[in-house]
Design a protein around this motif. Structure first.
Motif, mmCIF file in Angstrom:
data_model
loop_
_atom_site.group_PDB
_atom_site.id
_atom_site.type_symbol
_atom_site.label_atom_id
_atom_site.label_comp_id
_atom_site.label_asym_id
_atom_site.label_seq_id
_atom_site.Cartn_x
_atom_site.Cartn_y
_atom_site.Cartn_z
ATOM 1 N N GLU A 31 0.843 -1.205 0.000
ATOM 2 C CA GLU A 31 0.000 0.000 0.000
ATOM 3 C C GLU A 31 0.876 1.253 0.000
ATOM 4 O O GLU A 31 0.623 2.201 -0.754
ATOM 5 C CB GLU A 31 -0.939 0.017 1.209
ATOM 6 C CG GLU A 31 -2.041 -1.024 1.174
ATOM 7 C CD GLU A 31 -3.191 -0.684 0.241
ATOM 8 O OE1 GLU A 31 -3.276 0.459 -0.247
ATOM 9 O OE2 GLU A 31 -4.010 -1.589 -0.005
ATOM 10 N N LYS A 32 1.913 1.274 0.848
ATOM 11 C CA LYS A 32 2.834 2.415 0.886
ATOM 12 C C LYS A 32 3.563 2.564 -0.445
ATOM 13 O O LYS A 32 3.705 3.674 -0.963
ATOM 14 C CB LYS A 32 3.854 2.251 2.012
ATOM 15 C CG LYS A 32 3.294 2.508 3.378
ATOM 16 C CD LYS A 32 4.368 2.329 4.442
ATOM 17 C CE LYS A 32 3.807 2.522 5.832
ATOM 18 N NZ LYS A 32 4.830 2.318 6.862
ATOM 19 N N SER A 33 4.008 1.458 -0.993
ATOM 20 C CA SER A 33 4.707 1.502 -2.282
ATOM 21 C C SER A 33 3.783 2.029 -3.372
ATOM 22 O O SER A 33 4.200 2.811 -4.225
ATOM 23 C CB SER A 33 5.231 0.113 -2.655
ATOM 24 O OG SER A 33 6.193 -0.317 -1.721
ATOM 25 N N ARG A 35 1.157 4.054 -2.941
ATOM 26 C CA ARG A 35 0.970 5.496 -2.739
ATOM 27 C C ARG A 35 2.188 6.270 -3.222
ATOM 28 O O ARG A 35 2.061 7.327 -3.846
ATOM 29 C CB ARG A 35 0.676 5.801 -1.273
ATOM 30 C CG ARG A 35 -0.731 5.397 -0.847
ATOM 31 C CD ARG A 35 -1.139 5.987 0.499
ATOM 32 N NE ARG A 35 -0.270 5.623 1.607
ATOM 33 C CZ ARG A 35 -0.370 4.494 2.306
ATOM 34 N NH1 ARG A 35 -1.303 3.596 1.994
ATOM 35 N NH2 ARG A 35 0.450 4.246 3.312
ATOM 36 N N ALA A 36 3.375 5.734 -2.959
ATOM 37 C CA ALA A 36 4.601 6.389 -3.425
ATOM 38 C C ALA A 36 4.653 6.409 -4.949
ATOM 39 O O ALA A 36 5.003 7.431 -5.557
ATOM 40 C CB ALA A 36 5.827 5.676 -2.860
ATOM 41 N N ALA A 37 4.294 5.294 -5.573
ATOM 42 C CA ALA A 37 4.288 5.230 -7.040
ATOM 43 C C ALA A 37 3.336 6.276 -7.615
ATOM 44 O O ALA A 37 3.659 6.960 -8.597
ATOM 45 C CB ALA A 37 3.891 3.828 -7.506
ATOM 46 N N ALA A 38 2.176 6.425 -6.995
ATOM 47 C CA ALA A 38 1.215 7.432 -7.450
ATOM 48 C C ALA A 38 1.790 8.839 -7.275
ATOM 49 O O ALA A 38 1.658 9.687 -8.173
ATOM 50 C CB ALA A 38 -0.101 7.288 -6.694
ATOM 51 N N ARG A 39 2.436 9.095 -6.142
ATOM 52 C CA ARG A 39 3.040 10.418 -5.899
ATOM 53 C C ARG A 39 4.165 10.702 -6.888
ATOM 54 O O ARG A 39 4.415 11.852 -7.244
ATOM 55 C CB ARG A 39 3.575 10.524 -4.484
ATOM 56 C CG ARG A 39 2.457 10.665 -3.464
ATOM 57 C CD ARG A 39 3.007 10.964 -2.122
ATOM 58 N NE ARG A 39 2.827 12.399 -1.884
ATOM 59 C CZ ARG A 39 3.143 12.981 -0.766
ATOM 60 N NH1 ARG A 39 3.697 12.300 0.216
ATOM 61 N NH2 ARG A 39 2.928 14.265 -0.614
ATOM 62 N N LEU A 40 4.864 9.652 -7.313
ATOM 63 C CA LEU A 40 5.933 9.803 -8.306
ATOM 64 C C LEU A 40 5.374 9.958 -9.718
ATOM 65 O O LEU A 40 6.126 10.185 -10.657
ATOM 66 C CB LEU A 40 6.883 8.600 -8.252
ATOM 67 C CG LEU A 40 7.750 8.482 -7.007
ATOM 68 C CD1 LEU A 40 8.440 7.118 -6.960
ATOM 69 C CD2 LEU A 40 8.784 9.611 -6.972
ATOM 70 N N GLY A 41 4.064 9.801 -9.860
ATOM 71 C CA GLY A 41 3.429 9.939 -11.166
ATOM 72 C C GLY A 41 3.576 8.719 -12.058
ATOM 73 O O GLY A 41 3.407 8.823 -13.273
ATOM 74 N N LEU A 42 3.870 7.569 -11.461
ATOM 75 C CA LEU A 42 4.036 6.366 -12.278
ATOM 76 C C LEU A 42 2.688 5.911 -12.824
ATOM 77 O O LEU A 42 1.701 5.842 -12.104
ATOM 78 C CB LEU A 42 4.661 5.238 -11.469
ATOM 79 C CG LEU A 42 6.066 5.481 -10.924
ATOM 80 C CD1 LEU A 42 6.566 4.232 -10.203
ATOM 81 C CD2 LEU A 42 7.030 5.872 -12.028
ATOM 82 N N ILE A 61 -3.004 -4.218 -5.810
ATOM 83 C CA ILE A 61 -2.849 -3.005 -4.993
ATOM 84 C C ILE A 61 -2.147 -1.915 -5.803
ATOM 85 O O ILE A 61 -2.585 -0.759 -5.815
ATOM 86 C CB ILE A 61 -2.071 -3.318 -3.694
ATOM 87 C CG1 ILE A 61 -2.917 -4.215 -2.777
ATOM 88 C CG2 ILE A 61 -1.673 -2.024 -2.976
ATOM 89 C CD1 ILE A 61 -2.137 -4.829 -1.621
ATOM 90 N N MET A 62 -1.074 -2.281 -6.486
ATOM 91 C CA MET A 62 -0.341 -1.296 -7.287
ATOM 92 C C MET A 62 -1.219 -0.749 -8.417
ATOM 93 O O MET A 62 -1.180 0.451 -8.707
ATOM 94 C CB MET A 62 0.937 -1.913 -7.850
ATOM 95 C CG MET A 62 1.993 -2.209 -6.804
ATOM 96 S SD MET A 62 2.620 -0.744 -5.968
ATOM 97 C CE MET A 62 3.554 0.018 -7.300
ATOM 98 N N ALA A 63 -2.003 -1.606 -9.022
ATOM 99 C CA ALA A 63 -2.894 -1.163 -10.102
ATOM 100 C C ALA A 63 -3.905 -0.152 -9.570
ATOM 101 O O ALA A 63 -4.089 0.921 -10.167
ATOM 102 C CB ALA A 63 -3.602 -2.368 -10.717
ATOM 103 N N ARG A 64 -4.546 -0.467 -8.466
ATOM 104 C CA ARG A 64 -5.535 0.453 -7.894
ATOM 105 C C ARG A 64 -4.900 1.797 -7.532
ATOM 106 O O ARG A 64 -5.478 2.854 -7.790
ATOM 107 C CB ARG A 64 -6.186 -0.160 -6.657
ATOM 108 C CG ARG A 64 -7.300 -1.135 -6.989
ATOM 109 C CD ARG A 64 -8.149 -1.492 -5.779
ATOM 110 N NE ARG A 64 -7.454 -2.341 -4.827
ATOM 111 C CZ ARG A 64 -7.337 -3.663 -4.938
ATOM 112 N NH1 ARG A 64 -7.885 -4.289 -5.963
ATOM 113 N NH2 ARG A 64 -6.692 -4.360 -4.027
ATOM 114 N N GLN A 65 -3.713 1.754 -6.944
ATOM 115 C CA GLN A 65 -3.055 2.987 -6.505
ATOM 116 C C GLN A 65 -2.604 3.870 -7.677
ATOM 117 O O GLN A 65 -2.496 5.075 -7.536
ATOM 118 C CB GLN A 65 -1.833 2.667 -5.619
ATOM 119 C CG GLN A 65 -2.181 2.030 -4.304
ATOM 120 C CD GLN A 65 -2.668 3.034 -3.270
ATOM 121 O OE1 GLN A 65 -2.658 4.227 -3.476
ATOM 122 N NE2 GLN A 65 -3.100 2.519 -2.139
ATOM 123 N N THR A 66 -2.333 3.260 -8.816
ATOM 124 C CA THR A 66 -1.793 4.017 -9.958
ATOM 125 C C THR A 66 -2.781 4.185 -11.110
ATOM 126 O O THR A 66 -2.421 4.715 -12.162
ATOM 127 C CB THR A 66 -0.503 3.354 -10.488
ATOM 128 O OG1 THR A 66 -0.797 2.015 -10.907
ATOM 129 C CG2 THR A 66 0.592 3.345 -9.426
#
Length: 162
Positions: A31-33, A35-42, A61-66
């Motif tokens: 989840e933290k990773s 959120r970080a990926a989203a903040r990095l604009g990935l 999780i990564m898909a939902r966050q990005t």
């Protein structure tokens, strides 16, 4: 092409659950990773997971966050723990028209894959922590890429604001 390699989050032991899904700690790592990926604009054109629960859950999780559609995650044996690197590279090359790919996988294959993309014929001992993420730039048709960055879960947590 940007290849993002991510070690799945920490999982439950086989004694607790034979399928070894993400543990609560692993879910928090990812989840933290994410959120970080989203903040990095990935943003990813393709998200790939192995059939193992922990890899699929990490990819979801990564898909939902990005903003990647969860139902479009590609699940394949070519990113399992013991898959020969050449098979995984062949799989990646099938998507050479994509700009950004995320692979949520396992050790030792992720480390071997990173080594193959970065060392061209030499073997590097590359470890990716559970929930860690690295970005490698690999030009289409090239066999050697460039490491843009590698972040541990702790570093991703700082980026995510945790």
């Amino acid at each position: 092409m940007l290849i993002h390699l991510m070690q799945h989050g920490a999982c439950l032991s086989k004694e607790l659950n034979e399928q070894q899904p993400l543990s609560p700690v692993g879910r928090e790592q990812v989840e933290k990773s994410g959120r970080a990926a989203a903040r990095l604009g990935l943003r990813f054109d393709l998200v790939v997971a192995s059939p193992k629960d922990r890899s699929r859950e990490t990819a979801e999780i990564m898909a939902r966050q990005t903003g990647y559609p969860v139902d479009e995650i590609v699940v394949t044996d070519t990113v399992k723990a013991m898959t020969p690197t050449a098979e995984t590279l062949d799989f990646i090359n099938e998507y050479s028209d994509m700009k950004s790919i995320l692979i949520t996988g396992h050790l030792p294959s992720l480390g071997a894959l990173a080594s193959a993309m970065l060392a061209h014929g030499k073997v590097l001992d590359i470890a990716i922590e559970n929930g860690g993420l690295m970005q490698i730039c690999l030009e289409p048709g090239q066999t050697a890429g460039t490491l843009n960055w590698a972040l541990t879960p702790a570093q991703l947590g700082v980026i995510a604001g945790n």
